[in-house]
Write a protein that holds these residues in place. Sequence first.
Motif, short mmCIF file in Angstrom:
data_model
loop_
_atom_site.label_atom_id
_atom_site.label_comp_id
_atom_site.label_asym_id
_atom_site.label_seq_id
_atom_site.Cartn_x
_atom_site.Cartn_y
_atom_site.Cartn_z
N TYR A 88 0.81 -1.22 0.00
CA TYR A 88 0.00 0.00 0.00
C TYR A 88 0.85 1.28 0.00
O TYR A 88 0.53 2.22 -0.73
CB TYR A 88 -0.94 -0.01 1.20
CG TYR A 88 -2.13 -0.90 1.01
CD1 TYR A 88 -3.19 -0.53 0.18
CD2 TYR A 88 -2.22 -2.14 1.65
CE1 TYR A 88 -4.29 -1.35 -0.01
CE2 TYR A 88 -3.32 -2.97 1.47
CZ TYR A 88 -4.35 -2.58 0.63
OH TYR A 88 -5.45 -3.39 0.44
N PRO A 89 1.94 1.36 0.79
CA PRO A 89 2.77 2.58 0.72
C PRO A 89 3.39 2.79 -0.66
O PRO A 89 3.43 3.93 -1.16
CB PRO A 89 3.83 2.33 1.79
CG PRO A 89 3.21 1.38 2.74
CD PRO A 89 2.36 0.48 1.89
N GLN A 90 3.90 1.72 -1.29
CA GLN A 90 4.49 1.86 -2.61
C GLN A 90 3.47 2.32 -3.64
O GLN A 90 3.73 3.22 -4.45
CB GLN A 90 5.11 0.53 -3.04
CG GLN A 90 6.32 0.10 -2.22
CD GLN A 90 6.75 -1.32 -2.52
OE1 GLN A 90 5.99 -2.14 -3.02
NE2 GLN A 90 8.00 -1.62 -2.21
N CYS A 91 2.31 1.71 -3.60
CA CYS A 91 1.25 2.09 -4.52
C CYS A 91 0.79 3.53 -4.26
O CYS A 91 0.52 4.29 -5.20
CB CYS A 91 0.07 1.13 -4.39
SG CYS A 91 -1.34 1.51 -5.45
N GLY A 92 0.71 3.89 -2.99
CA GLY A 92 0.28 5.24 -2.64
C GLY A 92 1.19 6.31 -3.21
O GLY A 92 0.72 7.35 -3.70
N VAL A 93 2.50 6.07 -3.19
CA VAL A 93 3.45 7.05 -3.74
C VAL A 93 3.22 7.23 -5.24
O VAL A 93 3.15 8.36 -5.75
CB VAL A 93 4.90 6.60 -3.47
CG1 VAL A 93 5.88 7.49 -4.22
CG2 VAL A 93 5.19 6.63 -1.98
N LEU A 94 3.07 6.13 -5.97
CA LEU A 94 2.86 6.20 -7.42
C LEU A 94 1.54 6.88 -7.77
O LEU A 94 1.47 7.74 -8.65
CB LEU A 94 2.91 4.80 -8.03
CG LEU A 94 4.29 4.18 -8.22
CD1 LEU A 94 4.17 2.74 -8.70
CD2 LEU A 94 5.11 5.00 -9.21
N VAL A 95 0.48 6.49 -7.07
CA VAL A 95 -0.84 7.05 -7.38
C VAL A 95 -0.90 8.53 -7.03
O VAL A 95 -1.43 9.34 -7.81
CB VAL A 95 -1.93 6.27 -6.62
CG1 VAL A 95 -3.29 6.99 -6.74
CG2 VAL A 95 -2.06 4.86 -7.17
N MET A 96 -0.35 8.92 -5.89
CA MET A 96 -0.38 10.33 -5.49
C MET A 96 0.47 11.19 -6.41
O MET A 96 0.11 12.34 -6.72
CB MET A 96 0.08 10.48 -4.04
CG MET A 96 -0.86 9.82 -3.03
SD MET A 96 -2.59 10.37 -3.21
CE MET A 96 -3.43 9.22 -2.11
#
Length: 314
Positions: A88-96
């Motif tokens: 979730y943190p890795q995905c959050g960085v890319l999406v944001m």
Amino acid sequence: MLRQALSQSNVTQVGLVERVISSSITSVACLVFLLINAVIMFTLRRKRVFRETSRYILLFHLLLADTLLIASSQVLYLLHTYRISLTYPQCGVLVMLTIMTNDISPLVLVVMSLERYVAVCHPLRHASIITARNTGAAVLSVWILSLLQVVTLVLVLLRFPFDQLETLKMPKQCSSDEIFLLPVLYHCRTAFTALLFTFVCLLVVCSYIGVVVAARSASRSQRDKESARKAQKTLLLHLLQLGLILLSCNHFAVLVFFYSAFPRMIFLRIQAFLYVCFFFLPRWMASLIYGLRDRSIRVVLTANLFCVRTENTF
């Protein structure tokens, strides 16, 4: 229904050949786009006149935001194609990062449109209003506004009880739908996007109307009228670019239509084609509008592309 249709297409077994074809199409388009943008940005930073002129400062930041957007979007696309899961943190960085840079482009287009409006309708005040310092302040405001929206989304997202999950590994591929675990995040994002594009379209249309009125003014010289007509074409291209960007925000609805109308293999190729049209084409137009139509940039850009030395005339 929208999310279910797309999730079903992801779960269905996809052949390796189809994955390679779709990823190759988008990767080639992405590399071409990034190469052109990199050369234009290098050109804009190389000459002093480009670094100190407002329109070129705005163009640099527009291309920078578009480059970051396309790079992060392509990473998400490849992860999605090859079914690679993130935490979730890795995905959050890319999406944001994708969300922030996607919002920067239309806001910079507004500033660029207003700059053209002032140049045509208030030419005597243009030098005092559109200065490098004021342009820098406007660009900084655009980045801060986009960043504040991302910070707001992150703060709301942190309310989700991640500590109760067995693992931070995402069960599905990274996307905005999967990272927005709370319904309020989706509603906030939708509301902000609607307000943003309404505000942007109104300002660009008003700028266009002002330029049209100025172009038809009988008191203006032939040179001023020619400048106004060129500004009209630029603003029309801005409106087209905004329309394509807005369409890219609703491309899932288009994908659902094709998903229900075509076989799975054909749908995957259509999906790759629409991805290029919706995400690459609107951003490529910025390079076309200001990079190729501007004679000053075109001369230096051509020299850089073909590694030809030019005299330092700037």
